[in-house]
Design a protein around this motif. Structure first.
Motif, PDB file in Angstrom:
ATOM      1  N   GLN A   1       0.879  -1.167   0.000  1.00 20.28           N
ATOM      2  CA  GLN A   1       0.000   0.000   0.000  1.00 20.28           C
ATOM      3  C   GLN A   1       0.918   1.219   0.000  1.00 20.28           C
ATOM      4  O   GLN A   1       1.594   1.483   0.986  1.00 20.28           O
ATOM      5  N   ALA A   2       0.977   1.917  -1.116  1.00 18.32           N
ATOM      6  CA  ALA A   2       1.840   3.095  -1.229  1.00 18.32           C
ATOM      7  C   ALA A   2       1.010   4.344  -0.947  1.00 18.32           C
ATOM      8  O   ALA A   2      -0.097   4.502  -1.458  1.00 18.32           O
ATOM      9  N   THR A   3       1.564   5.211  -0.119  1.00 18.68           N
ATOM     10  CA  THR A   3       0.956   6.497   0.191  1.00 18.68           C
ATOM     11  C   THR A   3       1.961   7.580  -0.134  1.00 18.68           C
ATOM     12  O   THR A   3       3.102   7.515   0.327  1.00 18.68           O
ATOM     13  N   ALA A   4       1.555   8.534  -0.937  1.00 20.91           N
ATOM     14  CA  ALA A   4       2.448   9.630  -1.309  1.00 20.91           C
ATOM     15  C   ALA A   4       1.814  10.948  -0.894  1.00 20.91           C
ATOM     16  O   ALA A   4       0.634  11.191  -1.163  1.00 20.91           O
TER      17      ALA A   4
ATOM     18  N   LEU B   1       2.412  31.044  -6.752  1.00 18.44           N
ATOM     19  CA  LEU B   1       3.517  30.088  -6.703  1.00 18.44           C
ATOM     20  C   LEU B   1       4.263  30.078  -5.375  1.00 18.44           C
ATOM     21  O   LEU B   1       5.032  29.153  -5.100  1.00 18.44           O
ATOM     22  N   ASP B   2       4.062  31.096  -4.537  1.00 18.33           N
ATOM     23  CA  ASP B   2       4.716  31.115  -3.221  1.00 18.33           C
ATOM     24  C   ASP B   2       3.974  30.251  -2.205  1.00 18.33           C
ATOM     25  O   ASP B   2       4.513  29.958  -1.145  1.00 18.33           O
ATOM     26  N   LEU B   3       2.742  29.844  -2.510  1.00 19.18           N
ATOM     27  CA  LEU B   3       1.942  29.036  -1.590  1.00 19.18           C
ATOM     28  C   LEU B   3       2.034  27.558  -1.971  1.00 19.18           C
ATOM     29  O   LEU B   3       2.000  27.202  -3.147  1.00 19.18           O
ATOM     30  N   LEU B   4       2.142  26.715  -0.935  1.00 22.02           N
ATOM     31  CA  LEU B   4       2.213  25.278  -1.146  1.00 22.02           C
ATOM     32  C   LEU B   4       0.926  24.618  -0.684  1.00 22.02           C
ATOM     33  O   LEU B   4       0.311  25.044   0.293  1.00 22.02           O
ATOM     34  N   GLN B   5       0.534  23.567  -1.379  1.00 18.10           N
ATOM     35  CA  GLN B   5      -0.658  22.798  -1.047  1.00 18.10           C
ATOM     36  C   GLN B   5      -0.252  21.330  -0.968  1.00 18.10           C
ATOM     37  O   GLN B   5       0.692  20.894  -1.622  1.00 18.10           O
ATOM     38  N   SER B   6      -0.988  20.551  -0.174  1.00 21.34           N
ATOM     39  CA  SER B   6      -0.677  19.139  -0.002  1.00 21.34           C
ATOM     40  C   SER B   6      -1.780  18.287  -0.622  1.00 21.34           C
ATOM     41  O   SER B   6      -2.967  18.607  -0.508  1.00 21.34           O
ATOM     42  N   PHE B   7      -1.373  17.194  -1.258  1.00 24.27           N
ATOM     43  CA  PHE B   7      -2.305  16.230  -1.841  1.00 24.27           C
ATOM     44  C   PHE B   7      -1.833  14.842  -1.428  1.00 24.27           C
ATOM     45  O   PHE B   7      -0.649  14.523  -1.569  1.00 24.27           O
ATOM     46  N   VAL B   8      -2.739  14.013  -0.920  1.00 21.80           N
ATOM     47  CA  VAL B   8      -2.369  12.659  -0.495  1.00 21.80           C
ATOM     48  C   VAL B   8      -2.941  11.664  -1.493  1.00 21.80           C
ATOM     49  O   VAL B   8      -4.120  11.712  -1.840  1.00 21.80           O
ATOM     50  N   TRP B   9      -2.088  10.752  -1.953  1.00 23.56           N
ATOM     51  CA  TRP B   9      -2.427   9.749  -2.955  1.00 23.56           C
ATOM     52  C   TRP B   9      -2.144   8.369  -2.384  1.00 23.56           C
ATOM     53  O   TRP B   9      -1.108   8.158  -1.752  1.00 23.56           O
ATOM     54  N   GLN B  10      -3.053   7.403  -2.592  1.00 24.28           N
ATOM     55  CA  GLN B  10      -2.839   6.020  -2.141  1.00 24.28           C
ATOM     56  C   GLN B  10      -3.229   5.054  -3.240  1.00 24.28           C
ATOM     57  O   GLN B  10      -4.223   5.275  -3.947  1.00 24.28           O
ATOM     58  N   HIS B  11      -2.446   3.980  -3.352  1.00 23.68           N
ATOM     59  CA  HIS B  11      -2.749   2.958  -4.355  1.00 23.68           C
ATOM     60  C   HIS B  11      -1.899   1.733  -4.057  1.00 23.68           C
ATOM     61  O   HIS B  11      -0.863   1.839  -3.401  1.00 23.68           O
ATOM     62  N   LEU B  12      -2.324   0.574  -4.552  1.00 24.18           N
ATOM     63  CA  LEU B  12      -1.451  -0.596  -4.518  1.00 24.18           C
ATOM     64  C   LEU B  12      -0.344  -0.376  -5.538  1.00 24.18           C
ATOM     65  O   LEU B  12      -0.604   0.031  -6.663  1.00 24.18           O
ATOM     66  N   ASP B  13       0.880  -0.637  -5.138  1.00 18.92           N
ATOM     67  CA  ASP B  13       2.010  -0.401  -6.017  1.00 18.92           C
ATOM     68  C   ASP B  13       3.119  -1.385  -5.686  1.00 18.92           C
ATOM     69  O   ASP B  13       3.009  -2.150  -4.720  1.00 18.92           O
ATOM     70  N   MET B  14       4.165  -1.375  -6.478  1.00 19.58           N
ATOM     71  CA  MET B  14       5.282  -2.290  -6.269  1.00 19.58           C
ATOM     72  C   MET B  14       6.524  -1.505  -5.867  1.00 19.58           C
ATOM     73  O   MET B  14       7.038  -0.705  -6.651  1.00 19.58           O
ATOM     74  N   ALA B  15       6.985  -1.724  -4.648  1.00 20.62           N
ATOM     75  CA  ALA B  15       8.212  -1.081  -4.182  1.00 20.62           C
ATOM     76  C   ALA B  15       9.400  -1.873  -4.709  1.00 20.62           C
ATOM     77  O   ALA B  15       9.283  -3.076  -4.933  1.00 20.62           O
ATOM     78  N   PRO B  16      10.540  -1.299  -4.926  1.00 16.86           N
ATOM     79  CA  PRO B  16      10.909   0.091  -4.674  1.00 16.86           C
ATOM     80  C   PRO B  16      10.735   1.013  -5.875  1.00 16.86           C
ATOM     81  O   PRO B  16      11.022   2.205  -5.781  1.00 16.86           O
ATOM     82  N   ASP B  17      10.276   0.498  -7.013  1.00 15.02           N
ATOM     83  CA  ASP B  17      10.186   1.336  -8.217  1.00 15.02           C
ATOM     84  C   ASP B  17       8.910   2.178  -8.287  1.00 15.02           C
ATOM     85  O   ASP B  17       8.896   3.203  -8.945  1.00 15.02           O
ATOM     86  N   PHE B  18       7.840   1.727  -7.658  1.00 18.74           N
ATOM     87  CA  PHE B  18       6.551   2.431  -7.634  1.00 18.74           C
ATOM     88  C   PHE B  18       6.095   2.856  -9.035  1.00 18.74           C
ATOM     89  O   PHE B  18       5.920   4.043  -9.316  1.00 18.74           O
ATOM     90  N   PRO B  19       5.870   1.904  -9.946  1.00 20.31           N
ATOM     91  CA  PRO B  19       5.478   2.270 -11.316  1.00 20.31           C
ATOM     92  C   PRO B  19       4.132   2.984 -11.406  1.00 20.31           C
ATOM     93  O   PRO B  19       3.957   3.863 -12.259  1.00 20.31           O
TER      94      PRO B  19
END
Length: 95
Positions: free
Chosen positions: A21-24, A34-52
């Motif tokens: 379970q990969a969470t980014a 452009l001076d402001l930062l925002q966060s986005f959380v993504w989750q999916h089944l993936d293959m470590a360590p390459d995370f295709p």
């Protein structure tokens, strides 16, 4: 490198050893400020360590979305250990 189309993510095909379970957490700049930062959380089944799957998503982001990526932090969690799989001792149905 595998693509998302190459990966078979059906539950019967998921290998406990290959997939996780990969969470980014993707930190990106707002397109209009452009001076402001925002966060986005993504989750999916993936293959470590390459995370295709994650790499394909990030490529899509870079090509199609306006907010430039500032940084990406990736965490992974193994699926259940094969030794933890056992048959259920009870089956109950709600009607």
């Amino acid at each position: 490198m595998s693509t998302m189309r190459d990966l078979d993510l059906r539950p019967t095909a998921v290998s406990f050893d290959l997939y996780c379970q990969a969470t980014a957490e993707i930190i990106y700049r707002l397109p209009d400020h452009l001076d402001l930062l925002q966060s986005f959380v993504w989750q999916h089944l993936d293959m470590a360590p390459d995370f295709p799957v994650l790499r394909r998503f990030l490529d899509y982001w870079e090509e199609n979305l306006d907010g430039p990526i500032h940084s990406v932090r990736v965490e992974r969690h193994r699926l259940i250990d094969p030794r933890q799989v056992r048959h259920a001792s009870h089956l109950m149905r709600l009607q």
